[in-house]
Design a protein around this motif. Structure first.
Motif, PDB file in Angstrom:
ATOM      1  N   ASP A 173       0.831  -1.194   0.000  1.00  0.00           N
ATOM      2  CA  ASP A 173       0.000   0.000   0.000  1.00  0.00           C
ATOM      3  C   ASP A 173       0.872   1.253   0.000  1.00  0.00           C
ATOM      4  O   ASP A 173       0.633   2.211  -0.752  1.00  0.00           O
ATOM      5  N   GLU A 174       1.913   1.248   0.819  1.00  0.00           N
ATOM      6  CA  GLU A 174       2.825   2.384   0.867  1.00  0.00           C
ATOM      7  C   GLU A 174       3.629   2.504  -0.426  1.00  0.00           C
ATOM      8  O   GLU A 174       3.865   3.616  -0.916  1.00  0.00           O
ATOM      9  N   MET A 175       4.048   1.374  -0.975  1.00  0.00           N
ATOM     10  CA  MET A 175       4.831   1.418  -2.211  1.00  0.00           C
ATOM     11  C   MET A 175       4.023   1.975  -3.371  1.00  0.00           C
ATOM     12  O   MET A 175       4.551   2.727  -4.197  1.00  0.00           O
ATOM     13  N   VAL A 176       2.738   1.617  -3.429  1.00  0.00           N
ATOM     14  CA  VAL A 176       1.883   2.159  -4.490  1.00  0.00           C
ATOM     15  C   VAL A 176       1.833   3.681  -4.386  1.00  0.00           C
ATOM     16  O   VAL A 176       1.959   4.401  -5.385  1.00  0.00           O
ATOM     17  N   THR A 184      -9.559  -6.684  -0.050  1.00  0.00           N
ATOM     18  CA  THR A 184     -10.764  -7.508  -0.029  1.00  0.00           C
ATOM     19  C   THR A 184     -10.598  -8.705   0.893  1.00  0.00           C
ATOM     20  O   THR A 184     -11.466  -9.005   1.725  1.00  0.00           O
ATOM     21  N   ALA A 185      -9.477  -9.399   0.763  1.00  0.00           N
ATOM     22  CA  ALA A 185      -9.225 -10.565   1.610  1.00  0.00           C
ATOM     23  C   ALA A 185      -9.095 -10.185   3.076  1.00  0.00           C
ATOM     24  O   ALA A 185      -9.375 -11.004   3.962  1.00  0.00           O
ATOM     25  N   ALA A 186      -8.704  -8.936   3.337  1.00  0.00           N
ATOM     26  CA  ALA A 186      -8.524  -8.497   4.726  1.00  0.00           C
ATOM     27  C   ALA A 186      -9.814  -8.591   5.523  1.00  0.00           C
ATOM     28  O   ALA A 186      -9.773  -8.711   6.751  1.00  0.00           O
ATOM     29  N   PHE A 209      -5.892  -2.108  13.576  1.00  0.00           N
ATOM     30  CA  PHE A 209      -5.642  -0.695  13.854  1.00  0.00           C
ATOM     31  C   PHE A 209      -4.154  -0.434  14.070  1.00  0.00           C
ATOM     32  O   PHE A 209      -3.689   0.698  13.926  1.00  0.00           O
ATOM     33  N   ARG A 210      -3.413  -1.480  14.438  1.00  0.00           N
ATOM     34  CA  ARG A 210      -1.972  -1.318  14.602  1.00  0.00           C
ATOM     35  C   ARG A 210      -1.309  -1.003  13.273  1.00  0.00           C
ATOM     36  O   ARG A 210      -0.275  -0.329  13.219  1.00  0.00           O
ATOM     37  N   ARG A 244      -7.510   2.153   7.854  1.00  0.00           N
ATOM     38  CA  ARG A 244      -8.158   1.895   6.555  1.00  0.00           C
ATOM     39  C   ARG A 244      -8.341   0.405   6.297  1.00  0.00           C
ATOM     40  O   ARG A 244      -9.141   0.020   5.457  1.00  0.00           O
ATOM     41  N   TYR A 245      -7.573  -0.429   6.974  1.00  0.00           N
ATOM     42  CA  TYR A 245      -7.653  -1.868   6.739  1.00  0.00           C
ATOM     43  C   TYR A 245      -8.803  -2.519   7.504  1.00  0.00           C
ATOM     44  O   TYR A 245      -8.999  -3.723   7.400  1.00  0.00           O
ATOM     45  N   ARG A 246      -9.533  -1.732   8.249  1.00  0.00           N
ATOM     46  CA  ARG A 246     -10.697  -2.253   8.984  1.00  0.00           C
ATOM     47  C   ARG A 246     -11.857  -2.376   8.009  1.00  0.00           C
ATOM     48  O   ARG A 246     -12.613  -1.427   7.783  1.00  0.00           O
ATOM     49  N   VAL A 247     -12.002  -3.543   7.382  1.00  0.00           N
ATOM     50  CA  VAL A 247     -13.042  -3.790   6.383  1.00  0.00           C
ATOM     51  C   VAL A 247     -14.253  -4.395   7.083  1.00  0.00           C
ATOM     52  O   VAL A 247     -14.154  -5.440   7.732  1.00  0.00           O
ATOM     53  N   THR A 248     -15.402  -3.758   6.967  1.00  0.00           N
ATOM     54  CA  THR A 248     -16.582  -4.194   7.720  1.00  0.00           C
ATOM     55  C   THR A 248     -17.687  -4.784   6.856  1.00  0.00           C
ATOM     56  O   THR A 248     -18.662  -5.315   7.395  1.00  0.00           O
ATOM     57  N   ARG A 249     -17.546  -4.716   5.536  1.00  0.00           N
ATOM     58  CA  ARG A 249     -18.574  -5.279   4.661  1.00  0.00           C
ATOM     59  C   ARG A 249     -18.032  -6.487   3.916  1.00  0.00           C
ATOM     60  O   ARG A 249     -16.947  -6.438   3.347  1.00  0.00           O
TER      61      ARG A 249
END
Length: 577
Positions: free
Chosen positions: A253-256, A282-284, A306-307, A311-316
């Motif tokens: 994500d950072e490299m992009v 998506t897999a996250a 959260f660590r 943004r990686y907190r995917v809820t759907r």
């Protein structure tokens, strides 16, 4: 340039030329330093992500000669010896060699802080480059890569000052050039290891200072190669732990974002990395429970998304699906939504990228949680040291699996899944099945997740052949009770082959864990016990270097048997079967 720095720099370049630069690297066959690159035209890596990797709270310790790296406490490092001694913890030594601990000093506005960074740099330079320490003793490839990224940021920061320190600039230029030469060589990229991402990134970052098309193309090709190889088509990282899915997701994500600011990165490479990162997002969803906790599977201790990044907190759920099944990465996951808060992870580690350092004997292991509370868990990783309890936490005893017969007291490592698992969507729920074999031993595990029910059912069919063994042998079914369980009460003690325990979580949920063995005779069931905190059984690791006693149900089978394990959540009283 000051005479001392000039002399050191010439010595370093001569040493590099004597060793020979790899083909396609800058400065080949010449003593002249190549012209500067475009590092001032575009931000370098730590320009963009300094706050994520630099903690200003470390400054008081650094000023007192104390250094903290990763999960280690701050220690007195004023007399740190760069050439590792036998008594130095290798991981700590290697992370000192990365020199990322210098970032708060480099970015500080205080002249005294920058003076400390300068002293560390000169000490490193004197021990390594001017001191003639062989490059193989400078650390692993990832160590070189991180150090190169620190040096590039250091150089950019120093040269933007009104009065740059000429000694610092000279040393950094020579060090970065040497790092580019080494990182471009074949021995500084391991496509069988996550660290290869950093190896490639470090090489690319050096080309900000010394532009080299061949080195830049090589770095991007290495990134693409590793990204394609280590991430499945569904977006799951082919590792031994969900924790590393989020580590790699953050890196990519950072490299992009980093490459998007550099026009020299071709559109195809950027597009491919964006696509892989998107699939990992998506897999996250499936690699975190309903509260954002990362399931403690394999080389994972207690952690949260959260660590890494909120943004990686995917809820759907992707496409509204409650389940995913990826044999390539070795995951089958069920994640209930709304009122169904069950969370199940079934491990079938087959056909993955081979990262043995992080491997765990977790074939057929099952993790079960409800609304973030882990009922059946995994021991975790404990540490990365190869001795001591690390061996236990990697072994089958720390996982909810089926161990083959063993002779003696060795730590058993459950064999890998040998038959491709099946995922069967049934009208009444979800079913997964996988098998493993070990000599004459064979076990098949079926995991059933009934629809609209507050339960989990696991059925094991175990066949134990003893014809080749000189003495009776036995197989073991293990259930490690999760850390969310605060009390375990025995409610049924083996009558008619049934054992049951009432579990109460810290959140007040109540469950019944029951195990029924068929046939129920004394020959088939050799022993059933609830153990915790033995020498090599019953431990849980909530953090690095921490081990806490945890209850484990173990069933020792002396012959062929069918074992049905159920976890039923209770509303009132004990549910009858």
């Amino acid at each position: 340039m000051r005479p001392v720095a000039c002399l050191l720099l010439v010595l370093a370049v001569l040493a590099g030329a004597a060793r020979g630069a790899p083909p396609g690297t800058p400065g080949e066959g010449a003593l002249d330093i190549p012209p500067p690159g475009d590092y001032l035209a575009h931000p370098v890596y730590y320009d963009l992500f300094l706050k994520r990797y630099s903690d200003p709270d470390d400054l008081p310790d650094l000023r007192a000669g104390r250094v903290r790296v990763q999960h280690y406490d701050a220690v007195d490092a004023a007399d740190f010896a760069w050439e590792r001694s036998s008594g130095t913890n290798y991981t700590w030594w290697m992370q000192m060699q990365e020199m990322r601990f210098l970032l708060p000093l480099i970015s500080s506005r205080r002249e005294s802080d920058r003076a400390i960074a300068r002293d560390w740099l000169i000490r490193w330079f004197g021990a390594h480059m001017a001191g003639g320490l062989p490059p193989r003793l400078w650390g692993e490839p990832m160590t070189w890569a991180y150090r190169a990224m620190v040096f590039v940021y250091y150089l950019r920061t120093e040269e933007r000052r009104r009065e740059p320190d000429e000694d610092v600039v000279s040393i950094l230029r020579g060090a970065i050039l040497e790092h580019q030469r080494q990182l471009a060589s074949g021995g500084f990229f391991d496509e069988q290891n996550n660290h290869g991402f950093i190896d490639a990134l470090g090489l690319y970052e050096t080309t900000r200072v010394y532009h080299d098309d061949a080195a830049r193309r090589l770095a991007l090709e290495r990134l693409r190669t590793l990204a394609v190889k280590s991430v499945s088509a569904q977006g799951f990282h082919r590792e031994h732990a969900p924790y590393y899915h989020f580590v790699v997701l953050r890196w990519l994500d950072e490299m992009v974002g980093y490459f998007a600011r550099h026009p020299d990165v071709d559109a195809d490479t950027e597009h491919e990395l964006r696509g892989i990162t998107g699939r990992m997002f998506t897999a996250a969803y499936y690699l975190q429970d309903q509260r954002g906790g990362i399931p403690q599977v394999g080389d994972t201790d207690s952690s949260s998304v959260f660590r890494f990044n909120r943004r990686y907190r995917v809820t759907r759920a992707p496409g509204g699906a409650a389940t995913c099944f990826d044999t390539d990465a070795g995951y089958a996951v069920y994640k209930g939504a709304a009122r169904d808060r069950r969370y199940v992870v079934f491990r079938q580690p087959a056909g993955r990228i081979d990262m043995r350092a992080h491997a765990h004997a977790d074939g057929l292991s099952v993790l079960y949680a409800v609304d973030g509370e882990t009922v059946l868990g995994d021991g975790g990783k404990y540490s990365y040291d190869k001795a001591g309890r690390r061996e236990y936490f990697q072994s089958g005893w720390a996982h909810n699996t089926i161990l083959p017969p063993r002779s003696g007291s060795e730590v058993s490592r459950a064999p890998r899944v040998t038959e491709h698992p099946a995922s069967v969507p049934l009208p009444e729920g979800t079913r997964w099945q996988a098998s493993l074999t070990y000599g004459s031993f064979c076990a098949t595990r079926t995991v059933d997740i009934p629809r609209d029910a507050r339960t989990l059912v696991v059925t094991d069919t175990v066949r134990v052949g003893t014809a080749r063994a000189p003495a009776p042998v036995s197989a073991t079914v293990l259930w490690n009770i999760g850390p969310s369980v605060r009390s375990v009460e025995n409610v049924h003690a083996g009558t008619d082959g049934l054992w049951a325990w009432r579990l109460t979580t810290h959140g007040g949920r109540r469950f019944v864990l029951s195990v029924r063995v068929t046939p129920a005779d004394s020959i088939t069931v050799a022993a059933v016990g609830l153990e915790r905190g033995r020498a090599m059984l019953g431990w849980y690791s909530p953090a690095h270097g921490v081990a806490r006693p945890a209850p484990v149900v173990s069933l020792v089978l002396g012959g062929e048997a069918v074992v049905e394990t159920r976890v039923d959540e209770l509303r009132r009283g004990l549910r009858r079967r």
